[in-house]
Scaffold this active site. Structure first.
Site, PDB file in Angstrom:
ATOM      1  N   GLY A  30       0.756  -1.223  -0.007  1.00 28.64           N
ATOM      2  CA  GLY A  30       0.063   0.039   0.040  1.00 28.64           C
ATOM      3  C   GLY A  30       0.801   1.370   0.082  1.00 28.64           C
ATOM      4  O   GLY A  30       0.220   2.428   0.087  1.00 28.64           O
TER       5      GLY A  30
ATOM      6  N   GLY B  39       3.063   2.137  -2.346  1.00 30.42           N
ATOM      7  CA  GLY B  39       3.470   2.557  -3.487  1.00 30.42           C
ATOM      8  C   GLY B  39       4.741   1.593  -4.316  1.00 30.42           C
ATOM      9  O   GLY B  39       5.169   1.802  -5.466  1.00 30.42           O
TER      10      GLY B  39
ATOM     11  N   ASN C 271      -6.197 -14.292  -5.133  1.00 34.45           N
ATOM     12  CA  ASN C 271      -5.326 -12.996  -4.594  1.00 34.45           C
ATOM     13  C   ASN C 271      -5.848 -11.884  -5.328  1.00 34.45           C
ATOM     14  O   ASN C 271      -5.342 -11.143  -5.983  1.00 34.45           O
ATOM     15  CB  ASN C 271      -3.925 -13.192  -4.690  1.00 34.45           C
TER      16      ASN C 271
ATOM     17  N   TYR D 273      -2.951  -5.473 -10.588  1.00 30.37           N
ATOM     18  CA  TYR D 273      -2.521  -5.443 -11.987  1.00 30.37           C
ATOM     19  C   TYR D 273      -3.383  -4.812 -12.937  1.00 30.37           C
ATOM     20  O   TYR D 273      -3.062  -4.387 -13.730  1.00 30.37           O
ATOM     21  CB  TYR D 273      -2.101  -7.036 -12.142  1.00 30.37           C
TER      22      TYR D 273
END
Length: 160
Positions: free
Chosen positions: A93, A95, A124, A131
């Site tokens: 989380g 970056g 997941n 993605y």
């Protein structure tokens, strides 16, 4: 958040191996890791380099990694495969995953590859969402097929 993305060094492989083991535990496969630190050193930095690795470092600790290797598509030509993109639990989380993926994409672009491919576990959802948010096509109608060492031996014994 302060971190650095760089090309991995041979001496980073101890911490890279720890990340690999952390991922295996997350994926409920903690006993599946067979590769050793020495294997990583030899395979990534030996005479015949088998992979390229980026690491993310914060306060002299490796907190993420992305490992890629070359492949060839009979439809597209040269491609690279992203074997693993791992971010430690405490850095998710931040970056960092985006920064690592960016390095992989820039690397693939510089190589002139036609595609970058990888797998993600179907359960997941955070990774799938990540993605897809980056423009990746998660191909849910394809299944991964593998022959492990035991399967290779059994196959060869069956045809002998």
């Amino acid at each position: 958040m302060e971190y650095t993305i760089r090309v991995a060094l041979k001496e980073d492989m101890v911490q890279v191996h720890q990340l690999i083991q952390e991922l295996a535990t997350f994926e409920k496969e903690e006993n599946a890791v067979e590769v050793s630190v020495q294997d990583l050193k030899e395979d990534g930095f030996g005479k015949h380099k088998l992979f390229h690795c980026f690491v993310a470092e914060k306060n002299n600790k490796i907190v993420g990694m992305a490992l890629v290797y070359p492949r060839y598509s009979t439809w597209k030509g040269p491609v690279i495969h992203l074997e693993d993109l791992i971010v430690t639990a405490e850095m998710r989380g931040s970056g960092l995953g985006t920064s690592l993926l960016t390095e992989v994409v820039k690397y693939g672009h510089d190589l002139g590859v036609k595609r970058i491919s990888w797998e993600v576990l179907d359960w997941n959802e955070p990774a799938i969402g990540f993605y897809e948010s980056k423009g990746a096509n998660v191909m849910r109608d394809w299944d991964v097929v593998q022959l492990d060492q035991k399967g290779i031996k059994a196959y060869l014994n069956a045809i002998a």
